[in-house]
Design an enzyme around this catalytic site. Sequence first.
Site, short mmCIF file in Angstrom:
data_model
loop_
_atom_site.label_atom_id
_atom_site.label_comp_id
_atom_site.label_asym_id
_atom_site.label_seq_id
_atom_site.Cartn_x
_atom_site.Cartn_y
_atom_site.Cartn_z
N ASP A 186 3.28 -0.60 8.67
CA ASP A 186 2.42 -1.23 9.67
C ASP A 186 2.29 -0.36 10.92
OD1 ASP A 186 2.22 -3.46 7.98
OD2 ASP A 186 3.86 -4.50 8.99
N ASP A 205 9.12 -7.07 6.00
CA ASP A 205 8.97 -6.69 7.40
C ASP A 205 10.32 -6.82 8.08
OD1 ASP A 205 6.19 -6.20 7.29
OD2 ASP A 205 5.75 -8.32 7.57
#
Length: 151
Positions: free
Chosen positions: A127, A111
Amino acid sequence: MISYLIIAAALVGLDQWVKAWIIGHVALGQTVGFIPGVVSLTHIKNTGAAFSILEGKQWFFYIITVVSLIIVGMLWRDAGKSRWYRLGLTLIVAGTLGNVIDRLRFQEVTDMFQLDFMNFAIFNVADACLTVGVLIVLVYLLFFDGKGAHR
């Protein structure tokens, strides 16, 4: 159908490219400015979901991936000619595949996007695709399904 596959493939490719770039250029745990006051790039690894929910439960995410893709396939059948509905489903597929590639390769997800103006989970392109896709599908199903809005 082909155009939606191209969109999904392009988004999965973008997701994987951004993750590879972050891994190669930003040290784990390091934060670098991106859009001042809006978004920073923070390289983290996540073995769970948002906010590290269900951390380390990879088997659960594999099951959710399979179930999600089956549900999207069933919804696609019923999508008719609604471009928005199909776009939402395409984004869900792209996000699902982008993250499952990481889980299969590394048993974790990379991420990087950190919102500077609010306390929110650090996320990635996959995401973002999932979130936007789910919102589009929900809006369609709640407000337009069966009302003739198929453009």
